[in-house]
Every structure is written in C-alpha cells, then in structure tokens.
Design a protein around this motif. Sequence first.
Motif, PDB file in Angstrom:
ATOM      1  N   LEU A 359       0.816  -1.795  -0.261  1.00 26.92           N
ATOM      2  CA  LEU A 359      -0.341  -0.335   0.294  1.00 26.92           C
ATOM      3  C   LEU A 359       1.063   1.032   0.100  1.00 26.92           C
ATOM      4  CD1 LEU A 359      -2.826  -1.240   2.853  1.00 26.92           C
ATOM      5  CD2 LEU A 359      -3.026  -1.960   0.657  1.00 26.92           C
ATOM      6  N   THR A 360       0.800   2.080  -1.068  1.00 32.02           N
ATOM      7  CA  THR A 360       1.154   3.366  -0.889  1.00 32.02           C
ATOM      8  C   THR A 360       0.576   4.956  -1.412  1.00 32.02           C
ATOM      9  OG1 THR A 360       2.195   2.889  -3.227  1.00 32.02           O
ATOM     10  CG2 THR A 360       3.506   1.816  -2.322  1.00 32.02           C
ATOM     11  N   THR A 361       1.454   5.435  -1.584  1.00 34.41           N
ATOM     12  CA  THR A 361       0.352   6.791  -1.617  1.00 34.41           C
ATOM     13  C   THR A 361       0.813   7.197  -3.046  1.00 34.41           C
ATOM     14  OG1 THR A 361       0.024   6.989   0.661  1.00 34.41           O
ATOM     15  CG2 THR A 361      -0.580   9.032  -1.372  1.00 34.41           C
ATOM     16  N   ASP A 366      -4.240   6.494  -2.891  1.00 34.83           N
ATOM     17  CA  ASP A 366      -3.992   5.096  -2.197  1.00 34.83           C
ATOM     18  C   ASP A 366      -3.722   4.277  -3.397  1.00 34.83           C
ATOM     19  OD1 ASP A 366      -4.512   5.736   0.774  1.00 34.83           O
ATOM     20  OD2 ASP A 366      -5.999   4.734   0.959  1.00 34.83           O
ATOM     21  N   ARG A 367      -2.467   3.914  -4.054  1.00 36.38           N
ATOM     22  CA  ARG A 367      -2.735   2.618  -4.083  1.00 36.38           C
ATOM     23  C   ARG A 367      -1.889   1.306  -3.384  1.00 36.38           C
ATOM     24  NH1 ARG A 367       0.095   3.592  -9.599  1.00 36.38           N
ATOM     25  NH2 ARG A 367      -1.647   5.535  -9.565  1.00 36.38           N
ATOM     26  N   VAL A 368      -2.501   0.325  -4.652  1.00 39.58           N
ATOM     27  CA  VAL A 368      -2.879  -0.589  -4.295  1.00 39.58           C
ATOM     28  C   VAL A 368      -1.834  -1.699  -4.775  1.00 39.58           C
ATOM     29  CG1 VAL A 368      -3.631  -3.369  -3.238  1.00 39.58           C
ATOM     30  CG2 VAL A 368      -4.620  -0.957  -2.692  1.00 39.58           C
ATOM     31  N   THR A 369      -0.354  -2.317  -4.554  1.00 38.07           N
ATOM     32  CA  THR A 369      -0.026  -3.397  -5.917  1.00 38.07           C
ATOM     33  C   THR A 369       0.128  -4.827  -5.028  1.00 38.07           C
ATOM     34  OG1 THR A 369       1.431  -1.877  -6.394  1.00 38.07           O
ATOM     35  CG2 THR A 369       1.983  -3.509  -7.113  1.00 38.07           C
ATOM     36  N   GLY A 404      -9.008  -1.046  -7.765  1.00 35.83           N
ATOM     37  CA  GLY A 404      -8.341  -0.422  -8.301  1.00 35.83           C
ATOM     38  C   GLY A 404      -7.068  -0.861  -8.026  1.00 35.83           C
ATOM     39  N   ILE A 405      -6.663  -2.477  -8.812  1.00 33.55           N
ATOM     40  CA  ILE A 405      -4.999  -3.087  -8.106  1.00 33.55           C
ATOM     41  C   ILE A 405      -4.149  -2.824  -9.304  1.00 33.55           C
ATOM     42  CG2 ILE A 405      -4.156  -4.719  -6.980  1.00 33.55           C
ATOM     43  CD1 ILE A 405      -6.958  -5.742  -5.649  1.00 33.55           C
ATOM     44  N   LYS A 406      -3.349  -2.816  -8.787  1.00 34.27           N
ATOM     45  CA  LYS A 406      -1.825  -3.097 -10.093  1.00 34.27           C
ATOM     46  C   LYS A 406      -1.249  -3.916  -9.482  1.00 34.27           C
ATOM     47  CE  LYS A 406       2.999  -1.124 -11.575  1.00 34.27           C
ATOM     48  NZ  LYS A 406       2.149  -0.830 -12.924  1.00 34.27           N
ATOM     49  N   ARG A 424       1.962 -10.494   4.750  1.00 34.22           N
ATOM     50  CA  ARG A 424       1.360  -9.929   2.986  1.00 34.22           C
ATOM     51  C   ARG A 424       1.055  -8.802   2.907  1.00 34.22           C
ATOM     52  NH1 ARG A 424       2.262 -15.128   1.465  1.00 34.22           N
ATOM     53  NH2 ARG A 424       0.779 -16.611   2.061  1.00 34.22           N
ATOM     54  N   VAL A 425       0.931  -7.979   4.033  1.00 32.93           N
ATOM     55  CA  VAL A 425       0.281  -6.730   3.716  1.00 32.93           C
ATOM     56  C   VAL A 425       1.433  -5.379   3.876  1.00 32.93           C
ATOM     57  CG1 VAL A 425      -1.541  -4.818   4.043  1.00 32.93           C
ATOM     58  CG2 VAL A 425      -1.761  -7.113   4.038  1.00 32.93           C
ATOM     59  N   ILE A 426       1.721  -4.765   3.381  1.00 35.49           N
ATOM     60  CA  ILE A 426       3.523  -3.663   3.571  1.00 35.49           C
ATOM     61  C   ILE A 426       2.679  -2.336   2.895  1.00 35.49           C
ATOM     62  CG2 ILE A 426       5.298  -3.267   2.853  1.00 35.49           C
ATOM     63  CD1 ILE A 426       5.801  -5.713   3.938  1.00 35.49           C
ATOM     64  N   ASP A 427       2.310  -1.537   3.961  1.00 36.13           N
ATOM     65  CA  ASP A 427       1.367  -0.399   4.163  1.00 36.13           C
ATOM     66  C   ASP A 427       2.830   1.242   4.213  1.00 36.13           C
ATOM     67  OD1 ASP A 427      -0.410   1.788   4.135  1.00 36.13           O
ATOM     68  OD2 ASP A 427      -1.505   0.736   5.817  1.00 36.13           O
ATOM     69  N   LYS A 428       2.883   1.417   3.102  1.00 40.42           N
ATOM     70  CA  LYS A 428       3.845   2.305   2.853  1.00 40.42           C
ATOM     71  C   LYS A 428       3.402   3.527   2.399  1.00 40.42           C
ATOM     72  CE  LYS A 428       7.362  -0.836   1.297  1.00 40.42           C
ATOM     73  NZ  LYS A 428       8.729  -0.899  -0.225  1.00 40.42           N
TER      74      LYS A 428
END
Length: 433
Positions: A359-361, A366-369, A404-406, A424-428
């Motif tokens: 998870l990034t900005t 918010d952007r999910v990859t 939307g998930i990249k 499993r989840v990396i929140d940046k």
Amino acid sequence: MGQEILWAPHDELEKIQLEGLKKTVVSCYENIPFYKELFDEAGFDPYAVETLEDLKKAPFTCKQDLRDNYPYKMLAVPMKDVHEIHMSSGTCGVATVGAYTEHDLDIWGECFARGIEYAGGTDEDVLHVCYGYGLFTGGLGAHYGGLYTGCTTIPMSAGNTERQIRVLRDMGSSIICCTPSYAMHIADTAIEMGLDPKKDFNLKAGIHGAEPFSSNFRADLEEKLGYKVLDVYGLTETMGPGVAIECWEQTGLHLAEDHFIAEIIDPATGEVLPDGEWGELVLTTVDREASPVVRYRTRDITRILPGQCKCGRTHKRIDRLHGRTDDMLIIRGVNVFPSQIEDVMKTFPEVSSWYQIELTTVNSLDRVTLKAELYPDFDFDQISAIEQLQKKIEAKMKADLSVGIKVKLVEPQTIERSIGKAKRVIDKREGVK
C-alpha cells in the motif's frame, strides 16, 4: 432543524435511548427470525428490558450474521415500506445490505446535517459532494445532509479531478465532502495547475471520512486548502456516514446518541469497558425501522472520551479510529480483505501462493500493488505474455472487488520468506500510523 437535542441534558438523551431500545429489541424479535432465534438461544427477553444496563444481556451481532441473511432476511418492515437500499462492497461475494424507510432516510439526513452545522454550515452554504454516489453510502449520505440543512448541494460524485477543481472555483463551494486522500489529490492537482486553493477556492471546511488519516495529514490538508478538516464516521450496517462527526474543536467525534447506543468492549472477552479505555466499538440502533441492529460489532477500535466537549454539546464523543480488530484494508473508501485479493489471484493457475500486498500513496491517492510470484515453469522471456496476464488479473480485481489494484508478476523466490507468519501487507502510505 430541531438541533436543540445536541445540547440536551444527558439524562434526557438516556430516556430517548431507553424508549427506542425497548421498541427496537421487540421489533427485531417479532419481525426478524434471525433475532428471535439469537435472543432465544442467549436467554435474552426483549420484553423485559427496563434499563439501558439490560442491553448488556443481549447477544452480539456481527457482519457474518448480516451476510448469512442476505439479501432481505434482516428486514423488520415489509418491502413496500423500503424506499432505498445500500450495500457494502461485499466480502467473498456477499455484501451486507442496509435498507431505509422514509423515516430512516430522514434520520440519516438529520445526522449528517449535524456535521454540516459543526462545520459552520447553513442554508447559505454550497456543499460540494465528491464521495461516490450509488450503493456506497458516502455520496448520498452527505447529499441528504445537505438537503436537510438547506444547502445548495452539488452532487459531483468522485473522479474527473480537473472538473472538480473548476466547479470548486466557479461555484463558490464552501464545504467539501470526500475521502481525505481525494481532498489531498484535489489540492495537489490544483497547485500543479497553477492555482492557489486558499485564494482560488472558497472552502471553509471539509467533512472527510471512509478511510484513516493522521493528524499530520490533516494539518497538511488544512494548510493547502485553507479550511478546517472534520472527521466523520459511519458504516452501512448501522446507517452510513453521520453516526459520529467531529465539531470545530476537533477533539473527538460526537455520537448521534439519540439514534445510536455505543459501547466499547474488550474484543477478546466481550466485556464492556469504561469510558476512556480503548476497545471495539459496538453499536445499537434505537429508531431505525428497516434494518435495525442490536449490539453490532463494528471491529473498529476506539474509545469513548470522558467529559464534555468544549463546544458545550452533550452527546458523548468517540476518539478517532485507532485501527481494526481484523485485517480489513480501507482503500479509497472501499473495504478489501487480503483474502479477497488472494482468492482472485488463485483463479489464475500461472500464479503461485507467494504474494505481498503493498500500500502506497501516489499523488495523494491510495495505491494497491499486488506483487505475486509466477510458477517456475513460466517462460520469463515472454514479456508480452507477462504483461497480458497482469492486465487480466487487474481487470478481474477491478470487476470483483471494485477497487483498482496494480499487479506486478515476479520470478520465483523473489518475495521475502519468513520463518514465522508471512507478512502479506506492507503499508507505506503517507499519513497512516
């Protein structure tokens, strides 16, 4: 508007709550088979409720109960009395349904209108609503609040940022309602266009919710847009946005206590905790007709703040959310579980079980990859095949999860392994604690 209730002595609020509670538990018992069975199994007699303390004897309700009774088995009124329906995004293919009678819609509008009043709004303001409209409760909840207040209400919905900016500038919008990340995206885009939002916009306040944001993020928003940021809380299962909203003091969200009873419980034991202690928020509706809930476990971690707000309003306040008891992600207002992402990923045989969600900005949004490993027998020299597969997975994610998930497909053994539980989840993301 009848907002004198916001200043009523608390014992008067408790009388309203008790009267509503008695009606609600009886309505649930007599009209919803699920509640009749639940109450009977727990030995809870809805006809014997005499005090608010008796609510502690009632069993809890959870999201899975609502899913199991999808779509209409949780209705307490005939379908002919249901004027509107909203739904959550759905987990494992099953959404939770919120139904509204005309009375329920009036309450919803009234509750959100309180937030507009907290923001200094009157019938002379222009309310700019860019939460998404539709089954998501955000857009219409704010819209009804605007109509209740008498504001000039602009139903922009989400997206088309340059148009949002043009309308904000040209129409003199004074209060904006959207997710905090989208407000930041609007601010950054306006600045990139050569505008100064503090001078070119007429905003005095923003009512922002549906996703967490830090105090630093709030301060940055207020600096860029030159307005006051107020947090709003709500969920489909109990009504939508407006269950609790911050006032100008920004010291907690005022609960609409004449419509909801809030408890804070220890999530492990179910024990009710005293004011000031952190725990899981549990809500009971006291005058909702179509979709009442009794002791609904929200999974949201907060606390009831002791004492009265400096603004003088008497309704109790909850603190800003501290997190959740489960692993649900909130991405631009949409609820997504890592297990949902994994379920979609597993429908593609080329992809292994090793993955991470990052998870990034990006541009304040918010952007999910999803980074996932391909199986070793996949030909990594076929770049076009990898790109095509990524696009297929992204399309299915969008169709199934409404977000939307990249997707980034990588070679085997490139995702870090862990001896213990896999991370499993990396929140940046920026602004998230």
